[in-house]
Design a protein around this motif. Sequence first.
Motif: not given
Length: 91
Positions: A44-51
């Motif tokens: 799984l790869r998830v981009d642009n998760l707000s931190i």
Amino acid sequence: MLFTPQLRRTLESGFLPLACECTVMPGGTLMVRIFQPDTGQLALRVDNLSIANLTTVRQVAELVAELRYDLRTCVTPFGSSPASLVGSQGA
């Protein structure tokens, strides 16, 4: 925004026995890669998760729970993840 080494370790260790790498990207987003440690096969790869809201261990644990759910439910019957959720295989 507070993404400390402790919060990163909590997130990266939340998927064992799979490996997890977190990269803080410009603009305050996070890229998360979850993969097989021995082969490098991407699960799984998830981009642009707000931190912006990841300021406590509890909030990171909630993110881990959400990503684990995605990992369990976003797998095809043949064991591969949809291309829209993952990038190219790597490692």
